[in-house]
Design a protein around this motif. Structure first.
Motif, PDB file in Angstrom:
ATOM      1  N   LEU A  47       0.838  -1.197  -0.251  1.00  0.00           N
ATOM      2  CA  LEU A  47      -0.049   0.017  -0.084  1.00  0.00           C
ATOM      3  C   LEU A  47       0.916   1.532   0.180  1.00  0.00           C
ATOM      4  O   LEU A  47       1.762   1.253   0.859  1.00  0.00           O
ATOM      5  N   ALA A  48       0.512   2.161  -0.896  1.00  0.00           N
ATOM      6  CA  ALA A  48       1.376   3.299  -0.913  1.00  0.00           C
ATOM      7  C   ALA A  48      -0.147   4.411  -0.586  1.00  0.00           C
ATOM      8  O   ALA A  48      -1.086   4.268  -0.504  1.00  0.00           O
ATOM      9  N   HIS A  49       0.616   5.896   0.034  1.00  0.00           N
ATOM     10  CA  HIS A  49      -0.600   6.630   0.782  1.00  0.00           C
ATOM     11  C   HIS A  49      -0.208   7.921  -0.210  1.00  0.00           C
ATOM     12  O   HIS A  49       0.678   8.601  -0.458  1.00  0.00           O
ATOM     13  N   VAL A  76       9.114   9.521  -0.907  1.00  0.00           N
ATOM     14  CA  VAL A  76       8.239   9.841  -2.095  1.00  0.00           C
ATOM     15  C   VAL A  76       8.066   9.235  -3.285  1.00  0.00           C
ATOM     16  O   VAL A  76       9.230   9.085  -3.915  1.00  0.00           O
ATOM     17  N   LEU A  77       7.053   8.631  -3.793  1.00  0.00           N
ATOM     18  CA  LEU A  77       6.931   8.033  -4.811  1.00  0.00           C
ATOM     19  C   LEU A  77       6.468   8.966  -6.396  1.00  0.00           C
ATOM     20  O   LEU A  77       6.812   8.631  -7.437  1.00  0.00           O
ATOM     21  N   VAL A 122       0.416  13.832  -3.558  1.00  0.00           N
ATOM     22  CA  VAL A 122       1.863  13.424  -3.228  1.00  0.00           C
ATOM     23  C   VAL A 122       1.632  11.933  -2.597  1.00  0.00           C
ATOM     24  O   VAL A 122       0.841  11.968  -1.694  1.00  0.00           O
ATOM     25  N   VAL A 123       2.351  11.124  -3.234  1.00  0.00           N
ATOM     26  CA  VAL A 123       2.190   9.795  -2.939  1.00  0.00           C
ATOM     27  C   VAL A 123       3.655   9.101  -2.474  1.00  0.00           C
ATOM     28  O   VAL A 123       4.756   9.711  -2.973  1.00  0.00           O
ATOM     29  N   ALA A 124       3.551   8.533  -1.246  1.00  0.00           N
ATOM     30  CA  ALA A 124       4.765   8.113  -0.654  1.00  0.00           C
ATOM     31  C   ALA A 124       4.437   6.722   0.010  1.00  0.00           C
ATOM     32  O   ALA A 124       3.443   6.254   0.020  1.00  0.00           O
ATOM     33  N   GLU A 125       5.659   6.188   0.592  1.00  0.00           N
ATOM     34  CA  GLU A 125       5.270   4.737   1.266  1.00  0.00           C
ATOM     35  C   GLU A 125       4.588   4.802   2.435  1.00  0.00           C
ATOM     36  O   GLU A 125       4.051   3.922   2.609  1.00  0.00           O
ATOM     37  N   THR A 126       4.756   5.831   3.100  1.00  0.00           N
ATOM     38  CA  THR A 126       3.894   5.917   4.383  1.00  0.00           C
ATOM     39  C   THR A 126       2.952   7.310   4.402  1.00  0.00           C
ATOM     40  O   THR A 126       3.440   8.073   3.806  1.00  0.00           O
ATOM     41  N   PRO A 127       1.915   7.273   5.256  1.00  0.00           N
ATOM     42  CA  PRO A 127       1.432   8.592   5.363  1.00  0.00           C
ATOM     43  C   PRO A 127       1.933   9.807   5.776  1.00  0.00           C
ATOM     44  O   PRO A 127       1.695  10.883   5.636  1.00  0.00           O
ATOM     45  N   ARG A 274      -3.912   4.716  -0.966  1.00  0.00           N
ATOM     46  CA  ARG A 274      -4.803   5.166  -0.105  1.00  0.00           C
ATOM     47  C   ARG A 274      -4.862   6.686  -0.044  1.00  0.00           C
ATOM     48  O   ARG A 274      -3.798   7.212   0.158  1.00  0.00           O
ATOM     49  N   VAL A 275      -6.089   7.337   0.029  1.00  0.00           N
ATOM     50  CA  VAL A 275      -6.162   8.658   0.116  1.00  0.00           C
ATOM     51  C   VAL A 275      -7.102   9.015   1.328  1.00  0.00           C
ATOM     52  O   VAL A 275      -8.294   8.468   1.199  1.00  0.00           O
ATOM     53  N   VAL A 276      -6.760   9.454   2.282  1.00  0.00           N
ATOM     54  CA  VAL A 276      -7.583  10.002   3.438  1.00  0.00           C
ATOM     55  C   VAL A 276      -7.707  11.536   3.650  1.00  0.00           C
ATOM     56  O   VAL A 276      -6.532  12.119   3.491  1.00  0.00           O
TER      57      VAL A 276
END
Ligand code: MOS
Length: 717
Positions: A47-49, A76-77, A122-127, A274-276
């Protein structure tokens, strides 16, 4: 092979009906033990955040986004924005009959039409990494002047014919007003209000073997599939949306920016994303209730009969999408007059697009009209209940259609009896309890009772149990439990033999949890399928290991229902105590009596009605989103700065109902999701007048407003 009889057919001795008996939530234990997983907490491998970055200007254009700096940050991905995001289809008409709100079809251009507009994901490995990077992202804007100034009398207000006509009218208003013995002419305002559901918007999107899988918190899986399929040019069958548990919606949980951004990121990265939303982001990305400015003019004969009724409402929308808060709608179905004119207008401002929020239109509209009627009752020297009873219409005032059932008068009679209304001294400001001035108030409520087409799948299992599959959404309403009771009765079995599965678009199209129509619409489909299944079982069919499955589709049946005015009704009562030295208002008692058709589960229905009434207290006394004109943004965009009524604000509150029967409705359910808030704020405001003698026409009735009104009334004090 098992035989059908007797376990899996209708029980030999039919059980007492489950509908109408209190049943705790079938998923209650899962929820309170934490076993129930919400969209933002389902685990996925890899899962990426994603974290949304939103605009810090209220109007302008993005000049540049410095992605290099954040791409170098730990974990950051990717950074998705208008310069690199996948192109979306945006020119289509969705399930609600409109084009998508550009606030949700993200990253398609460089323009910024409001503060808090989504500019990047912005997508990264952790929230934590995603948040850190999103908050570090430097976006350079070409800023332009903005206009967020909402007030009545704006020359650029326009009428928009959408779900209902902007304007209705009959009769000569000025002539009837001139001929009236009593006239009320007043403006009422309600502020920007927010849904404030407990669970923030959350989604996880991933591709699985050519199929888009979306785990989401929403009010309708069918709705979200439809929108995402259109936007991403996919076959609806290539998209699956699941929303097993939803922690509140109130109109805000359809398709919004985060789902679209998550699907984009999952597509680009080929990983689950995942986006919250944060609570703060929800204030600009999740929709809200527009402020309203409403002018009401009423004219009546000395006996209280309405000769003239005018209800004009102004609300706002964004510059990119039209949404109307149809507050005048309340008057279109509640009261008739010889001259009857209503209008819903909007002004387009540099603000986020508002959206549906519990009882859209009726909540603010009933505040204005039900307060105006209270003012008229005083002018006519009539009890406010009597005034309403004298103005009960025979047919829909605007539509001319007959009412399917209209039990407003019975609600008032029962409510008055239980509240102890008889013998109320009509004079304001004459009752005291120590430092508190006491007053009581009442108001009427109504909300439309509609149904939408739905499909359901019912299976008679070989072990004698039954499985119901329907793409319903339980947004905290108890829908899953209600459908368990409905299915049990429809099948003629006890509830322990029924398993209801919801929140999965693969179960086939179904109505959303919205418009107070969910349970009625889904029950219709479940009943239809159950009737067919019982027929099949009555023929003595053997049940094979895979069970016997039937499907229903209520599209034709719902479409064939005779056109009538179909509504729930209610009578709201409130007792308040007001301290004129502090400006504090306490709602000591509140009672709502409703006529809302067949009540499926008294436990969860009461919960819905009381919840709506609590929101009415909140609307009357607390809720107000305040914006800074200079920036276009909110002060205190959180649940500390935006005050929602909590336990301490609610004392003695009760909701109940009377028998209400719709003779030609095959289901008999009217829906209880929204009516609880309708009229509730007016009942409180009318009680504040009765306590103090001061009319509060602007919500919320804050302590400073109470103090100012008291000072104006008694300048010598
Ligand atoms: Mo409701 S405002 O239709 O969720």
């Amino acid at each position: 092979m098992t035989t059908a009889a007797p376990r899996s057919t209708a029980a030999a001795t039919p059980p007492a009906g489950a509908v109408g008996t209190a049943h705790t939530r079938v998923e209650g234990v899962e929820k309170v033990t934490g076993a129930a997983r919400y969209a933002g907490e389902i685990p996925f491998a890899g899962l990426a955040h994603g974290w949304l970055a939103v605009s810090t200007v209220a109007r302008g254009r993005i000049r540049s986004i410095d992605t290099d700096a954040v791409l170098a940050m730990p974990g950051v991905l990717a950074v998705l924005h208008h310069g690199n995001a996948p192109r979306l289809e945006t020119d289509y008409i969705g399930m609600l009959g409109t084009r998508p709100d550009p606030t949700c079809t993200v990253f398609q251009h460089d323009r910024v039409p409001s503060m808090g507009w989504p500019v990047a994901l912005v997508v990264a490995e952790t929230p934590e990494q995603a948040r850190e990077a999103a908050e570090s992202l430097v976006v350079d804007y070409e800023q332009q002047p903005h206009d967020i100034d909402f007030h009545s009398g704006r020359p650029d207000a326009v009428g928009l014919d959408g779900h209902m006509p902007a304007v209705t009218g009959k009769g000569d208003l000025e002539a009837e007003l001139a001929a009236s013995a009593a006239v009320v002419d007043a403006e009422y305002t309600t502020p920007e209000e927010h849904h404030s559901m407990m669970e923030p918007h959350a989604v996880t999107a991933l591709w699985d073997g050519g199929r888009l899988e979306v785990f989401d918190s929403n009010q309708g899986a069918t709705w979200v599939v439809g929108e995402l399929a259109k936007m991403f040019s996919l076959e609806p069958s290539a998209v699956r949306v699941r929303s097993e548990h939803v922690g509140g919606g109130f109109g805000s949980k359809g398709v919004r920016a985060h789902q679209v951004a998550a699907v984009m990121a999952a597509t680009v990265l080929r990983r689950p994303v995942r986006v919250v939303m944060t609570r703060r982001q929800m204030f600009s990305l999740a929709g809200y209730r527009s402020p309203t400015a409403q002018r009401v003019r009423l004219g009546a004969d000395a006996d209280g009969r309405l000769r003239a009724l005018e209800h004009r409402s102004l609300s706002l929308t964004s510059t990119v999408h039209d949404f109307v808060e149809p507050s005048a709608g309340h008057s279109r179905v509640m009261y008739d007059a010889d001259a009857h004119h209503t209008a819903n207008q909007v002004v387009r401002l540099d603000l986020p697009t508002p959206t549906f929020m519990r009882a859209p239109g009726e909540a603010p509209g009933s505040f204005a009209m039900e307060c105006a009627l209270d003012e008229l009752a005083v002018k006519c020297g009539l009890d406010p209940i009597e005034l309403r009873l004298r103005n009960e219409p025979e047919r829909g005032p605007v539509s001319g259609l007959p009412f399917s059932s209209r039990n407003l008068a019975a609600c008032f009679r029962e409510g008055a009896r239980r509240f102890g209304w008889a013998g109320r001294d009509p004079r304001p400001g004459v009752r005291r309890d120590g430092r508190w001035l006491l007053g009581t108030g009442t108001a009427a409520a109504s909300f439309g009772a509609g149904a939408g087409p739905s499909t359901a799948v019912l299976t008679a299992e070989a072990d004698g149990t039954f499985t119901v599959r329907i793409a319903a959404a339980d947004i905290g309403t108890g829908a899953r439990t209600a459908l368990t009771l409905i299915a049990a009765d429809a099948l003629g079995v006890t509830t322990d033999r029924v398993r209801v599965r919801i929140g999965d678009s693969d179960f086939g199209p179904a109505m959303i949890a919205g418009g107070s129509m969910g349970t009625r619409s889904w029950a219709w489909a479940v009943n239809t399928a159950a009737a067919e299944l019982r027929e099949r079982l009555a023929l003595g069919a053997d049940i094979p290991p895979e069970g016997i499955t039937v499907r229903s589709d209520t599209t034709a049946a719902v479409g064939a229902l005779a056109r009538k005015e179909r509504h729930s009704y209610g009578a709201q009562f409130a007792e308040v105590a007001v301290d004129l030295t502090t400006g504090e208002v306490r709602v000591r008692r509140m009672l709502g009596i409703f006529a809302a058709g067949r009540i499926v589960n008294p436990l969860t229905a009461r919960n819905q009605l009381v919840g709506g009434m609590v929101w009415g207290i909140s609307m009357a006394l607390h809720e107000e989103a305040v914006r800074d004109r200079a920036t276009g943004g909110h002060y205190g965009a959180d649940l500390a700065g935006y005050h929602v009524a909590t336990n301490a604000d609610v004392q003695d509150i009760e909701a109940d109902w009377i028998e209400d029967h719709d003779p030609d409705d095959p289901v008999g359910i009217k829906g209880v999701g929204e009516i609880g808030i309708v009229g509730a704020a007016a009942a409180v405001a009318n009680a504040v007048w009765h306590a103090t003698g001061a009319r509060h026409r602007d919500l919320p009735i804050r302590p400073d407003r109470v103090l100012r009104a008291a000072a104006e009334k008694a300048p010598h004090a």
